[in-house]
Design a protein around this motif. Structure first.
Motif, mmCIF file in Angstrom:
data_model
loop_
_atom_site.group_PDB
_atom_site.id
_atom_site.type_symbol
_atom_site.label_atom_id
_atom_site.label_comp_id
_atom_site.label_asym_id
_atom_site.label_seq_id
_atom_site.Cartn_x
_atom_site.Cartn_y
_atom_site.Cartn_z
ATOM 1 N N UNK A 1 31.450 31.911 59.020
ATOM 2 C CA UNK A 1 31.065 33.212 59.593
ATOM 3 C C UNK A 1 31.933 34.342 59.053
ATOM 4 N N UNK A 2 31.694 34.773 57.821
ATOM 5 C CA UNK A 2 32.452 35.919 57.288
ATOM 6 C C UNK A 2 32.240 37.163 58.149
ATOM 7 N N UNK A 3 33.145 38.117 58.013
ATOM 8 C CA UNK A 3 33.091 39.318 58.855
ATOM 9 C C UNK A 3 31.787 40.087 58.682
ATOM 10 N N UNK A 4 31.190 39.977 57.511
ATOM 11 C CA UNK A 4 29.927 40.681 57.243
ATOM 12 C C UNK A 4 28.715 39.826 57.572
ATOM 13 N N UNK A 5 28.870 38.838 58.457
ATOM 14 C CA UNK A 5 27.801 37.867 58.707
ATOM 15 C C UNK A 5 26.490 38.515 59.150
ATOM 16 N N UNK A 6 26.555 39.699 59.737
ATOM 17 C CA UNK A 6 25.349 40.369 60.193
ATOM 18 C C UNK A 6 24.536 40.999 59.086
ATOM 19 N N UNK A 7 25.086 41.056 57.861
ATOM 20 C CA UNK A 7 24.361 41.675 56.745
ATOM 21 C C UNK A 7 24.442 40.892 55.445
ATOM 22 N N UNK A 8 25.423 40.002 55.302
ATOM 23 C CA UNK A 8 25.542 39.243 54.053
ATOM 24 C C UNK A 8 24.511 38.121 54.007
ATOM 25 N N UNK A 9 24.185 37.673 52.797
ATOM 26 C CA UNK A 9 23.238 36.584 52.592
ATOM 27 C C UNK A 9 23.993 35.279 52.413
ATOM 28 N N UNK A 10 23.383 34.183 52.845
ATOM 29 C CA UNK A 10 24.041 32.889 52.685
ATOM 30 C C UNK A 10 24.195 32.528 51.205
ATOM 31 N N UNK A 11 23.282 33.001 50.353
ATOM 32 C CA UNK A 11 23.433 32.757 48.922
ATOM 33 C C UNK A 11 24.671 33.414 48.354
ATOM 34 N N UNK A 12 24.972 34.639 48.819
ATOM 35 C CA UNK A 12 26.199 35.298 48.398
ATOM 36 C C UNK A 12 27.432 34.578 48.900
ATOM 37 N N UNK A 13 27.339 34.017 50.105
ATOM 38 C CA UNK A 13 28.453 33.211 50.635
ATOM 39 C C UNK A 13 28.734 32.019 49.737
ATOM 40 N N UNK A 14 27.661 31.359 49.277
ATOM 41 C CA UNK A 14 27.818 30.221 48.357
ATOM 42 C C UNK A 14 28.454 30.698 47.052
ATOM 43 N N UNK B 1 36.758 40.281 69.593
ATOM 44 C CA UNK B 1 36.213 39.960 68.276
ATOM 45 C C UNK B 1 35.686 41.214 67.583
ATOM 46 N N UNK B 2 35.116 42.119 68.334
ATOM 47 C CA UNK B 2 34.609 43.355 67.722
ATOM 48 C C UNK B 2 35.762 44.156 67.118
ATOM 49 N N UNK B 3 36.904 44.164 67.803
ATOM 50 C CA UNK B 3 38.064 44.869 67.275
ATOM 51 C C UNK B 3 38.470 44.308 65.918
ATOM 52 N N UNK B 4 38.427 42.999 65.789
ATOM 53 C CA UNK B 4 38.794 42.383 64.511
ATOM 54 C C UNK B 4 37.724 42.602 63.449
ATOM 55 N N UNK B 5 36.472 42.476 63.832
ATOM 56 C CA UNK B 5 35.404 42.501 62.826
ATOM 57 C C UNK B 5 35.160 43.901 62.255
ATOM 58 N N UNK B 6 35.427 44.949 63.008
ATOM 59 C CA UNK B 6 35.183 46.299 62.479
ATOM 60 C C UNK B 6 36.426 46.871 61.806
ATOM 61 N N UNK B 7 37.474 46.088 61.682
ATOM 62 C CA UNK B 7 38.715 46.620 61.127
ATOM 63 C C UNK B 7 38.546 47.077 59.684
ATOM 64 N N UNK B 8 37.860 46.282 58.864
ATOM 65 C CA UNK B 8 37.676 46.666 57.457
ATOM 66 C C UNK B 8 36.907 47.972 57.348
ATOM 67 N N UNK B 9 35.850 48.096 58.122
ATOM 68 C CA UNK B 9 35.041 49.318 58.092
ATOM 69 C C UNK B 9 35.852 50.511 58.592
#
Length: 469
Positions: A140-153, A331-339
């Motif tokens: 579950x990368x931080x961008x899981x809501x928009x990244x593709x599983x193919x890009x994860x691979x 978790x939201x605090x951690x996940x939006x940190x990069x943005x």
């Protein structure tokens, strides 16, 4: 704009051939579309393709690659465009192949705990689909809501739960791949064991679209745990928080996530996302620790052990979240940190990883290097597996120093990482922006082996050229 290219330029006849393969609706040459696909999430880099294509099946991908191979035209595969290393940037122009129409979850096999999925499926949507079956896909990368599983691979992605469940490498059983000449292969078998020659599946994972285009993915799944809790420990110093990470594991605890956050990152999140959080004046760092399992009594015994470790390392306060809303807030605090960092300043993000016991030396070294070169940094990341994201902030650094002097500081950070037994990317990949630093970690023998593998798969070097090397 593309750099000087050794490849053939695309002409009207080539566009017509693409249209015959895909239909006019899936071939794009207008400037707005080309601009949309000229960048990803990597700072402010832009390289415009000559044409964007959107295939929908393996046969179309094969036909495109056969055409490009025969015409000596470069092809850059692209997933969700969330990459942080420039891996999907078409640096030589050519064809940008978007995999966004490959969005089918083909099968969730609840008997064998496997799933077959296309590469354009959004990672979080896949996670939710298997969760509905009582199963877990834990990558579950931080961008899981928009990244593709193919890009994860393609990038060997991780995320917070790597620390307990492993990276994507532990969950990919088999791949359908189209090679640069258009040939189609399956890389392995839909089995948990594989000892039948070279493991091409593992070779493809993390190859960043330089060896082939993935068109189907077979994943392993595991049973979903019933319970989890989240703790947030506050520390007066970065080093104390980092030192507590290894101590938690030495106490016999394996968290399902263990994240480090520096104070400045939390400050920016509060401002950017309007998160309500009581940030104490003297706190400099945080550890967010998730524990999961099927027995609450066991989880709470582990919580007690973790609290003892945190206290022994100078933790001043522990927040305990057990409701869904409380956990989501943390978790939201951690996940939006990069943005939040991106919204606040000109920056460069580096993705380092070291053995986790070396984290205190790493963060100390990063701050010392920054002081000498005149840049600030905001650090956070997956501390449980030693993966620290270093966001270098321009701040008061002059434009000239930012352009020329900063690179020397980044080199020193990577030299320190290698000295501590680590490497220059834990999950973001090498792509375009990190390729010049590869010799800091690997000698020519190592690099030439990698280059040789590339040429076996792609002798004409048409697939995602300009990346890694």
């Amino acid at each position: 704009m593309p750099v000087t290219s050794p490849y053939h330029l695309i002409d009207a006849a080539f566009i017509l051939q693409l249209t015959e393969i895909l239909g006019e609706a899936n071939v794009f040459t207008d400037s707005q579309v080309l601009d949309n696909y000229s960048h990803d999430e990597t700072e402010d880099l832009r390289y415009q393709p000559e044409v964007v294509v959107k295939p929908a099946d393996t046969a179309q991908v094969s036909a495109i690659l056969k055409l490009c191979s025969s015409a000596y035209v470069p092809v850059t595969p692209r997933g969700g465009g969330t990459g942080l290393s420039g891996g999907a940037l078409p640096v030589y122009g050519g064809v940008l192949m978007s995999m966004e129409r490959f969005k089918s979850i083909i099968e969730i096999d609840t008997e064998n705990l496997q799933a077959t999925v296309e590469p354009g499926v959004i990672t979080e949507e896949f996670m939710n689909a298997v969760a509905a079956e009582g199963l877990l896909y834990p990558v579950d990368p931080s961008s899981k809501g928009s990244c593709f599983i193919g890009g994860n691979v393609a990038h060997g992605s991780g995320g917070p739960r790597v620390v307990k469940y492993g990276t994507i490498r532990e969950y990919i059983l088999n791949l359908e791949v189209v090679l640069p000449n258009g040939d189609v292969i399956w890389t392995g078998a839909n089995t948990l064991k594989y000892a039948s020659g070279y493991n091409l599946t593992q070779l493809m994972i993390g190859s960043e679209g330089t060896l082939g285009v993935v068109t189907k993915i077979v994943t392993k799944l595991i049973p979903r745990t019933q319970h989890n809790v989240v703790l947030l420990g506050s520390f007066l110093e970065n080093e104390a928080a980092c030192a507590a990470v290894s101590a938690i594991f030495r106490a016999g605890i394996i968290p399902s996530a263990l994240e480090f956050m520096e104070r400045k990152g939390v400050e920016w999140v509060i401002r950017f996302d309007d998160i309500k959080f009581d940030l104490k004046d003297n706190v400099k760092a945080f550890l967010m620790i998730e524990l999961d399992g099927d027995d609450l009594d066991t989880i709470f015994k582990d919580v007690e052990k973790v609290n003892e470790v945190l206290e022994s390392h100078g933790c001043t306060e522990v927040l305990f979240a057990d409701t869904a809303a409380q956990k989501e807030d943390l978790w939201r605090m951690r996940r939006v940190m990069a943005e939040s960092v991106k919204s606040n300043s000109v920056y460069k993000e580096e993705d380092t990883v070291v053995p986790r016991a070396a984290l205190p030396q790493l963060i100390n070294g990063v701050k010392e290097i920054g002081a000498r070169y005149g840049f600030e940094s905001v650090c956070y990341g997956h501390a449980g597996d030693g993966n620290l994201h270093i966001n270098i902030i321009k701040g008061d650094m002059s434009d000239e120093d930012w352009k020329y002097k900063l690179k020397e500081g980044i080199v020193e950070i990577f030299q320190l990482t290698a000295k501590l037994g680590g490497t220059i990317s834990g999950e973001h990949g090498i792509g375009l922006v990190q390729r010049e630093f590869m010799p800091l970690k690997y000698n020519e023998v190592h690099l030439n082996l990698m280059r040789g593998i590339k040429r076996v798969f792609d002798p004409d070097l048409i697939l995602n050229p300009g990346k890694i090397f």
